[in-house]
Design an enzyme around this catalytic site. Structure first.
Site, mmCIF file in Angstrom:
data_model
loop_
_atom_site.group_PDB
_atom_site.id
_atom_site.type_symbol
_atom_site.label_atom_id
_atom_site.label_comp_id
_atom_site.label_asym_id
_atom_site.label_seq_id
_atom_site.Cartn_x
_atom_site.Cartn_y
_atom_site.Cartn_z
ATOM 1 C CB ALA A 70 -12.583 -5.790 7.581
ATOM 2 N N GLY A 115 -15.702 -1.518 4.392
ATOM 3 C CA GLY A 115 -16.605 -1.357 5.533
ATOM 4 C C GLY A 115 -16.600 0.066 6.079
ATOM 5 C CD GLU A 118 -20.140 -2.504 3.387
ATOM 6 O OE1 GLU A 118 -19.304 -3.031 4.150
ATOM 7 O OE2 GLU A 118 -20.967 -3.151 2.733
ATOM 8 C CD GLU A 138 -15.771 -3.983 0.213
ATOM 9 O OE1 GLU A 138 -15.784 -3.228 -0.783
ATOM 10 O OE2 GLU A 138 -16.147 -3.625 1.337
HETATM 11 N N1 COA Z 1 -6.659 -3.161 8.513
HETATM 12 C C1 COA Z 1 -5.612 -3.193 9.351
HETATM 13 N N2 COA Z 1 -4.578 -2.331 9.243
HETATM 14 C C2 COA Z 1 -4.639 -1.417 8.283
HETATM 15 C C3 COA Z 1 -5.722 -1.313 7.383
HETATM 16 C C4 COA Z 1 -6.782 -2.256 7.531
HETATM 17 N N3 COA Z 1 -7.843 -2.232 6.751
HETATM 18 N N4 COA Z 1 -5.486 -0.295 6.518
HETATM 19 C C5 COA Z 1 -4.303 0.235 6.880
HETATM 20 N N5 COA Z 1 -3.785 -0.445 7.937
HETATM 21 C C6 COA Z 1 -2.527 -0.254 8.607
HETATM 22 C C7 COA Z 1 -1.345 -0.645 7.731
HETATM 23 O O1 COA Z 1 -1.129 -2.033 7.755
HETATM 24 C C8 COA Z 1 -0.229 0.139 8.371
HETATM 25 O O2 COA Z 1 0.195 -0.542 9.526
HETATM 26 P P1 COA Z 1 1.763 -0.620 9.926
HETATM 27 O O3 COA Z 1 2.134 0.803 10.269
HETATM 28 O O4 COA Z 1 1.774 -1.540 11.094
HETATM 29 O O5 COA Z 1 2.483 -1.120 8.729
HETATM 30 C C9 COA Z 1 -0.937 1.424 8.832
HETATM 31 O O6 COA Z 1 -2.333 1.129 8.886
HETATM 32 C C10 COA Z 1 -0.737 2.572 7.857
HETATM 33 O O7 COA Z 1 -1.095 2.102 6.546
HETATM 34 P P2 COA Z 1 -0.720 2.938 5.247
HETATM 35 O O8 COA Z 1 -1.277 2.219 4.082
HETATM 36 O O9 COA Z 1 0.743 3.240 5.244
HETATM 37 O O10 COA Z 1 -1.522 4.287 5.549
HETATM 38 P P3 COA Z 1 -1.828 5.504 4.571
HETATM 39 O O11 COA Z 1 -2.233 6.604 5.481
HETATM 40 O O12 COA Z 1 -0.744 5.743 3.607
HETATM 41 O O13 COA Z 1 -3.120 5.025 3.732
HETATM 42 C C11 COA Z 1 -5.268 3.997 3.492
HETATM 43 C C12 COA Z 1 -4.355 4.827 4.403
HETATM 44 C C13 COA Z 1 -6.550 3.708 4.299
HETATM 45 C C14 COA Z 1 -5.630 4.802 2.241
HETATM 46 C C15 COA Z 1 -4.548 2.679 3.082
HETATM 47 O O14 COA Z 1 -4.043 2.108 4.261
HETATM 48 C C16 COA Z 1 -5.421 1.664 2.389
HETATM 49 O O15 COA Z 1 -5.717 1.823 1.233
HETATM 50 N N6 COA Z 1 -5.780 0.599 3.129
HETATM 51 C C17 COA Z 1 -6.540 -0.486 2.552
HETATM 52 C C18 COA Z 1 -7.995 -0.237 2.735
HETATM 53 C C19 COA Z 1 -8.850 -1.308 2.093
HETATM 54 O O16 COA Z 1 -8.598 -1.814 1.015
HETATM 55 N N7 COA Z 1 -9.922 -1.635 2.808
HETATM 56 C C20 COA Z 1 -10.927 -2.522 2.295
HETATM 57 C C21 COA Z 1 -10.971 -3.738 3.102
HETATM 58 S S1 COA Z 1 -12.301 -4.734 2.460
#
Ligand code: COA
Length: 281
Positions: A70, A115, A118, A138
């Site tokens: 999400a 998601g 998913e 989650e």
């Molecule tokens: N929603 C909105 N923005 C998100 C996001 C999400 N789920 N996941 C990452 N972003 C954004 C970050 O806020 C960041 O934005 P910014 O540049 O404005 O600060 C940008 O994407 C890059 O994030 P970053 O974490 O630096 O990227 P990365 O390439 O190093 O890692 C992921 C990518 C997907 C591995 C990491 O972002 C992550 O673990 N995200 C969380 C995912 C998560 O827990 N999802 C479950 C939700 S229930």
């Protein structure tokens, strides 16, 4: 073609038409927004009626994430009612994707989390780039997977393994994902799209009606008892109940309905000509 948060490419491949749907949200790691889910539902509705389309490949822009779950920034602006609407939209979009008559291949170009996993689970096959991580984190965030992951993951990897993954929330690397059947193939990152399209071609070269009916039989029959009636609406003999129906039917681009081709073989192009000897890969 690109509409809203998706890019759609129609690829004329040897086996027939394949579409690649790419999530356009690299800066937010292709996370799920309301607009993106509405776009997915529209794409699925159109594809469901497209008899010329053989296979869909679904992927994300860039190489960091397939989909990071999400969109947490959009979520922060939502009230309780909006969150409930989001979950409804998520379930509807993933349900429409899963219900497509065509097989869908997820090409995991980067992390698939929450998601995002998913979404991948609602596809039929998953090919991952080396080094990607997938997981349902989650429970660590005070929520639970709300898009059908708790139902779809056990069907794929077994209830015990699914419990371990969901209750710990841990992330799994591509090699482990392959070992437990969460993905069916791993490819070097630079060759991921090529590998996913090669798999799509392999599917698309098969008899088109058989391909759709086999998907339907697998999905519909998975949890039915082995004895008893066949999967409702799917006959091993084909639509008319006659021998080798599926081999004699072809899908003609532009035709609204399935048409009978010349006896003796299905055709890839609707001409009714018997295809050349199938390739074995
Ligand atoms: N929603 C909105 N923005 C998100 C996001 C999400 N789920 N996941 C990452 N972003 C954004 C970050 O806020 C960041 O934005 P910014 O540049 O404005 O600060 C940008 O994407 C890059 O994030 P970053 O974490 O630096 O990227 P990365 O390439 O190093 O890692 C992921 C990518 C997907 C591995 C990491 O972002 C992550 O673990 N995200 C969380 C995912 C998560 O827990 N999802 C479950 C939700 S229930």
């Amino acid at each position: 073609m690109s509409g809203g948060e998706w890019q759609v490419e129609r690829l004329a491949r040897e086996g027939g038409a394949v579409e690649r749907w790419t999530i356009l949200g690299e800066a937010r790691r292709n996370s799920l927004t309301m607009a993106m889910l509405a776009g997915l539902r529209d794409l699925a509705a159109r594809a469901a009626g497209d008899r010329a389309l053989r296979v869909v490949v679904l992927t994300g822009a860039g190489d960091r994430a397939f989909c990071a779950g999400a969109d947490l920034k959009e979520r922060a602006r939502m009230g309780d009612g909006d969150v409930a609407s989001f979950h409804r939209a998520l379930r509807e979009a993933l349900g429409a994707l899963e219900a497509l008559p065509q097989p869908v291949v997820a090409a995991l170009n980067g992390a698939a989390l929450g998601g995002g996993l998913e979404l991948a689970l609602a596809c039929d096959l998953r090919v991952a780039a080396e080094g990607v991580e997938v997981g349902l984190p989650e429970v660590g965030l005070g929520i639970i997977p709300g898009g059908g992951g708790t139902a779809r993951l056990p069907r794929l990897v077994g209830l015990g393994r699914a419990k371990e993954l969901v209750l710990t929330g841990r992330r799994v690397g591509s090699a482990e994902a392959l070992a437990i059947g969460l993905v069916t193939q791993v490819a070097p990152a630079a060759r991921l799209q090529e590998a996913a399209l090669a798999l799509a071609d392999r599917l698309a070269r098969n008899a088109p009606i058989s391909l759709r009916q086999a998907k339907r039989a697998l999905d519909g029959g998975f949890d039915l008892p082995l004895e008893g009636p066949a999967v409702p609406g799917v006959s091993a003999l084909g639509p008319s109940g006659k021998k080798a129906d599926y081999c004699n039917y072809a899908t003609k681009p532009g035709a609204g309905e399935i048409e009978l081709s010349a006896p003796g073989g299905w055709s890839r192009d609707g001409s009714g000509r018997r295809p050349t000897a199938p390739r074995r890969t």
